[in-house]
Write a protein that holds these residues in place. Structure first.
Motif, PDB file in Angstrom:
ATOM      1  N   UNK A   1       5.798 -23.851  -8.740  1.00  0.00           N
ATOM      2  CA  UNK A   1       6.505 -22.624  -8.293  1.00  0.00           C
ATOM      3  C   UNK A   1       6.253 -21.512  -9.316  1.00  0.00           C
ATOM      4  N   UNK A   2       5.487 -20.475  -8.940  1.00  0.00           N
ATOM      5  CA  UNK A   2       5.145 -19.476  -9.943  1.00  0.00           C
ATOM      6  C   UNK A   2       6.257 -18.489 -10.279  1.00  0.00           C
ATOM      7  N   UNK A   3       7.378 -18.564  -9.501  1.00  0.00           N
ATOM      8  CA  UNK A   3       8.439 -17.596  -9.802  1.00  0.00           C
ATOM      9  C   UNK A   3       9.786 -18.286  -9.832  1.00  0.00           C
ATOM     10  N   UNK A   4      10.561 -17.960 -10.829  1.00  0.00           N
ATOM     11  CA  UNK A   4      11.924 -18.418 -10.881  1.00  0.00           C
ATOM     12  C   UNK A   4      12.746 -17.148 -10.987  1.00  0.00           C
ATOM     13  N   UNK A   5      13.346 -16.789  -9.878  1.00  0.00           N
ATOM     14  CA  UNK A   5      13.929 -15.462  -9.795  1.00  0.00           C
ATOM     15  C   UNK A   5      15.382 -15.553  -9.391  1.00  0.00           C
ATOM     16  N   UNK A   6      16.246 -14.993 -10.189  1.00  0.00           N
ATOM     17  CA  UNK A   6      17.638 -14.809  -9.772  1.00  0.00           C
ATOM     18  C   UNK A   6      17.844 -13.308  -9.772  1.00  0.00           C
ATOM     19  N   UNK A   7      18.963 -12.846  -9.355  1.00  0.00           N
ATOM     20  CA  UNK A   7      19.174 -11.391  -9.361  1.00  0.00           C
ATOM     21  C   UNK A   7      19.273 -10.873 -10.788  1.00  0.00           C
TER      22      UNK A   7
END
Ligand code: GLA
Length: 778
Positions: A1-7
């Motif tokens: 998973x290339x992105x670990x995004x939270x707000x």
């Protein structure tokens, strides 16, 4: 998973790098980290900006938080007028008439793949894209920022789209593609600069307080400053140390800015040059920037270059020619200039075929009244005096010889002495009521005008369909001045509209004709950029074919682009650009690192030289996949008069190394040959490519070489020189990959005592190519 995004925190990952930022309590985007990959479960806090005391002379963003000042924060984007006094990526008269914009977080979304711009050609085949929407809440103006990940290439691209969500017009005066504030790691800025016949020479400048900008306002990316640049730790070497790389997918005016702030943050921004730029958006309209390209590597300059090479090779260059071996060509320009006849061309073509050339390129002078550079541009009707059987007839004759046919055009230009100009004087770029300036006696065609675009698409397309043309050299030989188009209300749009027009023209001409290999050119490397590489898999790197100059030009380009992207030709010596005389072997040994071509009148070469050319082409064709698509590296040699390049085949079965000497020194020390990047355990044989020495190189020393004493400048000697040359030293070493990486000690060079066949005779501008091949034990 290339992105670990939270707000709150955005963690973007490629195979070996991490790019992290977060949203601050006021909604600005704070840059946290860009460097070698971090564990994704690492907390962001240790990376975050920590301010515990008020700093004098700073502007507080909010009365409730005296510790929050935009000027001191590492940011991913900045607006205008709220206390960040560093270079801003953005300047606009907003819908409420003021120069204030505060872009804060509104939403974000993760999208699959790349989301390229629609008004420009961009990179493709990305893995994932993050879009963060920011807004200037006072006016409703929105800004979408995009980060696209190219995982395997270890590249992140960025771009911005501004949408006028306000109720009145807004006028952009400056909008960069992206910016980032990096921590200062004792960085040195490396730019690639020059001019005509001296393109892409690398220059370095330590980052000190203040701003440094390099760019172009010539209407093209220009030979003055390539859009690509690097920021490297001052201790970085070719193979160690952090190096950040920056580039821009854009053909036009650009600027790259680096600024060291008084709190040791390095602002880096790149985008369309703001000079004479303005763009008005009515409510609801939007503007999109070209893409910024970023990479970082802890493995020195080669590490960053390898990322760029992979990115360009897989995500910028496209079409069937992307991975296809490129033909060895002969271009008739330096042989003939404008003065040729069909028999002369065919004579050259036959000799070219004999040395193994595959493609004959007919350069300038084949159309209209183009017998010199003051007439004919714009009129692509074949000159029947020069080519009585037309292009199709000429191509047919080439095909009988066994050669493909390539053709030169300069479709963006017009001479005043041309039928096109006489019919459409309003299609040439000039500013009404002002002096008209000319470059190379020509005017620029107004590609902002859709009628002109249509005309070029149709004209060039018709010529391409009239004969079996498999290659086009698309030239552009002047800078753009007097920028003005009757189709524009706001002339500040001119240069960007021109670039958009050019993208359309190139897409519509070459999209339906994918069999044609496009090589772009602009007086050599005046437009060597990622924007052009979206359309043309290769670019003519420079009108300078002197190999010693090419050691600087191709070396510079190699920091940003792979060898399959630059054309490199063997030409006559003394060279037409420098009057320097160089050995035939070196001319090839340098041009072999690139897409090989020949550009000389072969009829002036002797039998021995033609044989040498034949062997060069044979060698090149045998190792072409490695030379064009192998892993290219610069190998550091700790001597100022040496350059070493190498390529390793994608599967590691062979490597080619070029060892070059500029000015010889008396009694040279021992040289070492390093071949890096092979399997340390593997067994290899490294051997010199066969090349020759000519008797004339020895002057009076020839007396010691030949059994009889001859007048070194006499008739007998000159005749002997035509029939006899000497093989250059042959070296052969069997070794492991580990040994080769540490270095083979080569035989000594000529040291002024005597000649023998064991001694390496490099002298001034000498060089050797070494071929390393893997051997099996059985
Ligand atoms: C430019 C190009 C050259 C050649 C000439 C022809 O200078 O760079 O390679 O094509 O134009 O006029």
């Amino acid at each position: 998973m290339p992105m670990d995004v939270t707000a709150e925190v955005f963690r973007l990952e490629t195979s070996t790098t991490s790019y992290w930022f977060r949203r601050t309590r006021f909604g600005h985007l704070e840059h946290l980290y860009y460097g070698p990959r971090l564990p994704v479960d690492d907390d962001a806090e240790p990376l975050a900006h920590k301010r515990t005391a008020v700093i004098g002379s700073s502007v507080d963003y909010d009365p409730g938080d005296p510790l929050y000042s935009l000027d001191l924060l590492p940011l991913e984007w900045s607006g205008q007028g709220y206390g960040d006094f560093r270079f801003s990526p953005f300047e606009a008269r907003m819908p409420d008439g003021v120069f204030a914009a505060d872009f804060t977080y509104r939403a974000h979304e993760v999208l699959s793949g790349a989301v390229p711009p629609v008004s420009l050609t961009g990179a493709y085949d990305g893995d994932a894209t993050l879009r963060v929407t920011l807004a200037d809440e006072a006016t409703g103006v929105e800004l979408d920022l995009y980060w696209t990940l190219y995982e395997a290439a270890d590249v992140v691209t960025r771009r911005a789209v501004l949408r006028n969500g306000g109720t009145a017009d807004l006028t952009i005066r400056r909008i960069m593609s992206g910016m980032v504030d990096l921590p200062h790691r004792d960085l040195v800025v490396h730019t690639f600069d020059g001019g005509w016949i001296k393109e892409a020479n690398r220059h370095e400048r330590p980052l000190t307080y203040g701003m440094h900008a390099h760019g172009s306002t010539t209407g093209a990316s220009s030979n003055r400053h390539n859009p690509g640049f690097l920021l490297a730790e001052s201790t970085a070497t070719q193979d160690a140390g952090w190096v950040y790389g920056v580039n821009l997918v854009y053909i036009g005016n650009h600027v790259g800015v680096t600024e060291l702030s008084n709190h040791d943050l390095v602002r880096v921004a790149v985008g369309i040059h703001p000079d004479r730029f303005s763009w008005t958006l009515t409510p609801g309209e939007s503007f999109e920037t070209p893409e910024m390209v970023l990479t970082v590597s802890p493995d020195g300059f080669n590490g960053a270059s390898h990322h760029f090479h992979d990115f360009v090779g897989r995500h910028v260059v496209r079409g069937p020619w992307r991975d296809r071996e490129r033909p060895v060509l002969l271009n008739n320009w330096e042989a003939h200039f404008f003065s040729f006849t069909e028999p002369r061309l065919l004579e050259l073509a036959k000799s070219a075929k004999k040395i193994g050339v595959e493609l004959f390129v007919l350069d300038d002078g084949w159309f209209g009244a183009r017998d010199h550079d003051r007439a004919g541009l714009g009129d692509y009707t074949v000159n029947r005096k020069k080519l009585p059987s037309g292009l199709a007839g000429f191509a047919e004759k080439l095909s009988r010889i066994g050669l493909d046919f390539g053709l030169w055009f300069e479709p963006e230009m017009v001479n005043e002495d041309s039928d096109l100009f006489r019919a459409h004087p309003d299609w040439a770029v000039r500013t009404p009521g002002r002096r008209t300036t000319r470059g190379r006696h020509q005017l620029v065609l107004d590609l902002c005008n859709p009628a002109v675009q249509d005309y070029v698409i149709e004209q060039v397309g018709a010529v391409l369909d009239s004969a079996p043309i498999t290659y086009v050299k698309w030239d552009m030989n002047r800078h753009v001045s007097d920028a003005w188009s009757p189709t524009l209300d706001d002339q500040g749009e001119f240069h960007h509209r021109y670039v958009q027009g050019l993208h359309r023209v190139l897409t519509e001409i070459f999209g339906p004709r994918p069999h044609i290999l496009l090589e772009s050119c602009s007086s050599g490397g005046n437009r060597f950029d990622l924007g052009m590489l979206c359309h043309s898999p290769q670019i003519w790197a420079s009108d300078d074919t002197d190999p010693i100059e090419r050691l600087k030009i191709q070396d510079g380009l190699s920091y940003l682009y792979p060898p399959s992207t630059w054309g490199a030709h063997v030409s006559a010596s003394p060279h037409q650009q420098t009057l320097r005389a160089t050995p035939l072997s070196t001319r090839f040994n340098v041009a072999a690192f690139g897409v090989l071509g020949y550009e000389m009148d072969l009829k002036y070469l002797g039998r021995l030289e033609l044989k040498e050319l034949r062997e060069q082409v044979e060698f090149y064709r045998a190792h072409r996949r490695t030379l064009q698509f192998g892993r290219f590296s610069r190998v550091h040699v700790p001597k100022a008069n040496k350059v070493q390049w190498q390529v390793v085949a994608p599967d590691g079965h062979e490597a080619v190394t070029g060892y070059y000497q500029t000015l010889a020194q008396a009694s040279e020390g021992f040289d070492r040959l390093r071949v890096v990047g092979l399997d340390p355990e593997g067994r290899y044989v490294t051997e010199t490519r066969r090349q020759y020495l000519y008797l004339r190189q020895f002057g009076e020393l020839v007396k010691h070489i030949l059994p009889v004493a001859l007048d070194p400048d006499g008739m007998v000697m000159r005749t002997a020189g035509r029939f006899r040359n000497l093989p250059d030293t042959v070296e052969r070493y069997a070794a492991s990959g580990a040994l080769l990486a540490s270095g083979v000690l080569l035989r000594n060079q000529f040291v002024g005592t005597h000649y023998n066949e064991q001694t390496r005779l490099l002298a001034d501008f000498g060089s050797t190519l070494y071929l390393t091949e893997r051997v099996t034990d059985d």
